[in-house]
Design a protein around this motif. Sequence first.
Motif, PDB file in Angstrom:
ATOM      1  N   ALA A  38       0.804  -1.227   0.000  1.00 28.45           N
ATOM      2  CA  ALA A  38       0.000   0.000   0.000  1.00 28.45           C
ATOM      3  C   ALA A  38       0.837   1.277   0.000  1.00 28.45           C
ATOM      4  O   ALA A  38       0.432   2.278  -0.601  1.00 28.45           O
ATOM      5  N   LEU A  39       1.987   1.272   0.661  1.00 28.12           N
ATOM      6  CA  LEU A  39       2.744   2.517   0.822  1.00 28.12           C
ATOM      7  C   LEU A  39       3.408   3.056  -0.447  1.00 28.12           C
ATOM      8  O   LEU A  39       3.363   4.273  -0.680  1.00 28.12           O
ATOM      9  N   PRO A  40       4.025   2.223  -1.289  1.00 26.52           N
ATOM     10  CA  PRO A  40       4.681   2.795  -2.479  1.00 26.52           C
ATOM     11  C   PRO A  40       3.765   3.613  -3.392  1.00 26.52           C
ATOM     12  O   PRO A  40       4.139   4.734  -3.778  1.00 26.52           O
ATOM     13  N   PRO A  41       2.554   3.136  -3.724  1.00 29.92           N
ATOM     14  CA  PRO A  41       1.708   3.984  -4.582  1.00 29.92           C
ATOM     15  C   PRO A  41       1.276   5.279  -3.889  1.00 29.92           C
ATOM     16  O   PRO A  41       1.130   6.318  -4.540  1.00 29.92           O
ATOM     17  N   LEU A  42       1.096   5.233  -2.573  1.00 25.53           N
ATOM     18  CA  LEU A  42       0.730   6.446  -1.844  1.00 25.53           C
ATOM     19  C   LEU A  42       1.879   7.448  -1.885  1.00 25.53           C
ATOM     20  O   LEU A  42       1.667   8.654  -2.075  1.00 25.53           O
ATOM     21  N   CYS A  43       3.088   6.959  -1.735  1.00 22.23           N
ATOM     22  CA  CYS A  43       4.269   7.803  -1.810  1.00 22.23           C
ATOM     23  C   CYS A  43       4.366   8.459  -3.188  1.00 22.23           C
ATOM     24  O   CYS A  43       4.621   9.666  -3.297  1.00 22.23           O
ATOM     25  N   GLU A  44       4.142   7.695  -4.228  1.00 21.44           N
ATOM     26  CA  GLU A  44       4.204   8.230  -5.590  1.00 21.44           C
ATOM     27  C   GLU A  44       3.142   9.307  -5.806  1.00 21.44           C
ATOM     28  O   GLU A  44       3.397  10.324  -6.457  1.00 21.44           O
ATOM     29  N   LYS A  45       1.950   9.098  -5.261  1.00 18.81           N
ATOM     30  CA  LYS A  45       0.892  10.105  -5.401  1.00 18.81           C
ATOM     31  C   LYS A  45       1.278  11.398  -4.694  1.00 18.81           C
ATOM     32  O   LYS A  45       1.052  12.487  -5.217  1.00 18.81           O
ATOM     33  N   LEU A  46       1.849  11.298  -3.501  1.00 19.56           N
ATOM     34  CA  LEU A  46       2.258  12.495  -2.778  1.00 19.56           C
ATOM     35  C   LEU A  46       3.397  13.213  -3.493  1.00 19.56           C
ATOM     36  O   LEU A  46       3.418  14.448  -3.573  1.00 19.56           O
ATOM     37  N   LYS A  47       4.334  12.457  -4.037  1.00 16.38           N
ATOM     38  CA  LYS A  47       5.427  13.066  -4.801  1.00 16.38           C
ATOM     39  C   LYS A  47       4.875  13.794  -6.029  1.00 16.38           C
ATOM     40  O   LYS A  47       5.290  14.916  -6.336  1.00 16.38           O
ATOM     41  N   ALA A  48       3.937  13.159  -6.732  1.00 17.29           N
ATOM     42  CA  ALA A  48       3.342  13.773  -7.924  1.00 17.29           C
ATOM     43  C   ALA A  48       2.614  15.065  -7.546  1.00 17.29           C
ATOM     44  O   ALA A  48       2.680  16.060  -8.276  1.00 17.29           O
ATOM     45  N   PHE A  49       1.947  15.066  -6.417  1.00 17.72           N
ATOM     46  CA  PHE A  49       1.270  16.270  -5.950  1.00 17.72           C
ATOM     47  C   PHE A  49       2.287  17.379  -5.696  1.00 17.72           C
ATOM     48  O   PHE A  49       2.101  18.518  -6.119  1.00 17.72           O
ATOM     49  N   TYR A  50       3.356  17.042  -5.017  1.00 16.82           N
ATOM     50  CA  TYR A  50       4.399  18.026  -4.717  1.00 16.82           C
ATOM     51  C   TYR A  50       4.961  18.622  -6.008  1.00 16.82           C
ATOM     52  O   TYR A  50       5.091  19.845  -6.129  1.00 16.82           O
ATOM     53  N   VAL A  51       5.283  17.769  -6.960  1.00 17.28           N
ATOM     54  CA  VAL A  51       5.849  18.228  -8.237  1.00 17.28           C
ATOM     55  C   VAL A  51       4.849  19.126  -8.958  1.00 17.28           C
ATOM     56  O   VAL A  51       5.212  20.190  -9.479  1.00 17.28           O
ATOM     57  N   ALA A  52       3.580  18.726  -8.971  1.00 16.69           N
ATOM     58  CA  ALA A  52       2.560  19.522  -9.653  1.00 16.69           C
ATOM     59  C   ALA A  52       2.381  20.888  -8.991  1.00 16.69           C
ATOM     60  O   ALA A  52       2.174  21.894  -9.673  1.00 16.69           O
ATOM     61  N   GLU A  53       2.483  20.927  -7.682  1.00 22.24           N
ATOM     62  CA  GLU A  53       2.276  22.181  -6.957  1.00 22.24           C
ATOM     63  C   GLU A  53       3.497  23.093  -6.991  1.00 22.24           C
ATOM     64  O   GLU A  53       3.344  24.313  -7.014  1.00 22.24           O
ATOM     65  N   THR A  54       4.691  22.535  -6.970  1.00 25.07           N
ATOM     66  CA  THR A  54       5.896  23.362  -6.875  1.00 25.07           C
ATOM     67  C   THR A  54       6.643  23.500  -8.192  1.00 25.07           C
ATOM     68  O   THR A  54       7.446  24.413  -8.348  1.00 25.07           O
ATOM     69  N   GLY A  55       6.420  22.554  -9.100  1.00 27.63           N
ATOM     70  CA  GLY A  55       7.177  22.552 -10.346  1.00 27.63           C
ATOM     71  C   GLY A  55       8.582  22.008 -10.175  1.00 27.63           C
ATOM     72  O   GLY A  55       9.373  22.022 -11.099  1.00 27.63           O
ATOM     73  N   GLU A  56       8.897  21.547  -8.988  1.00 29.74           N
ATOM     74  CA  GLU A  56      10.214  20.981  -8.705  1.00 29.74           C
ATOM     75  C   GLU A  56      10.080  19.487  -8.423  1.00 29.74           C
ATOM     76  O   GLU A  56       9.097  19.059  -7.841  1.00 29.74           O
ATOM     77  N   ASP A  57      11.082  18.733  -8.836  1.00 29.31           N
ATOM     78  CA  ASP A  57      11.079  17.293  -8.586  1.00 29.31           C
ATOM     79  C   ASP A  57      12.393  16.893  -7.917  1.00 29.31           C
ATOM     80  O   ASP A  57      13.357  16.514  -8.580  1.00 29.31           O
ATOM     81  N   PRO A  58      12.438  16.966  -6.584  1.00 29.34           N
ATOM     82  CA  PRO A  58      13.676  16.616  -5.898  1.00 29.34           C
ATOM     83  C   PRO A  58      14.008  15.126  -5.963  1.00 29.34           C
ATOM     84  O   PRO A  58      15.106  14.726  -5.597  1.00 29.34           O
ATOM     85  N   TRP A  59      13.095  14.318  -6.455  1.00 29.16           N
ATOM     86  CA  TRP A  59      13.331  12.874  -6.549  1.00 29.16           C
ATOM     87  C   TRP A  59      13.816  12.459  -7.926  1.00 29.16           C
ATOM     88  O   TRP A  59      14.160  11.300  -8.143  1.00 29.16           O
ATOM     89  N   ALA A  60      13.845  13.391  -8.864  1.00 32.55           N
ATOM     90  CA  ALA A  60      14.294  13.066 -10.216  1.00 32.55           C
ATOM     91  C   ALA A  60      15.771  12.694 -10.176  1.00 32.55           C
ATOM     92  O   ALA A  60      16.548  13.264  -9.418  1.00 32.55           O
TER      93      ALA A  60
END
Length: 64
Positions: A38-60
């Motif tokens: 359950a946790l990996p897809p939730l993590c990916e969703k939160l990361k995608a939200f962060y990227v969409a909101e900030t325009g930055e992807d610190p995980w890239a």
Amino acid sequence: MSKRIEEVADVAEILSNLISALSMPIPDRMHVDCLRSALPPLCEKLKAFYVAETGEDPWATHQD
């Protein structure tokens, strides 16, 4: 409410459910297996939200 905010609310609800499920009297291994799936897809969703909101992807991955 925006779709992204709804997605964050969904993630919060799922996390809340997972936390509640930890009090269920089942073998630890079942808890771990559930969290492991359950946790990996939730993590990916939160990361995608962060990227969409900030325009930055610190995980890239950066290739120099």
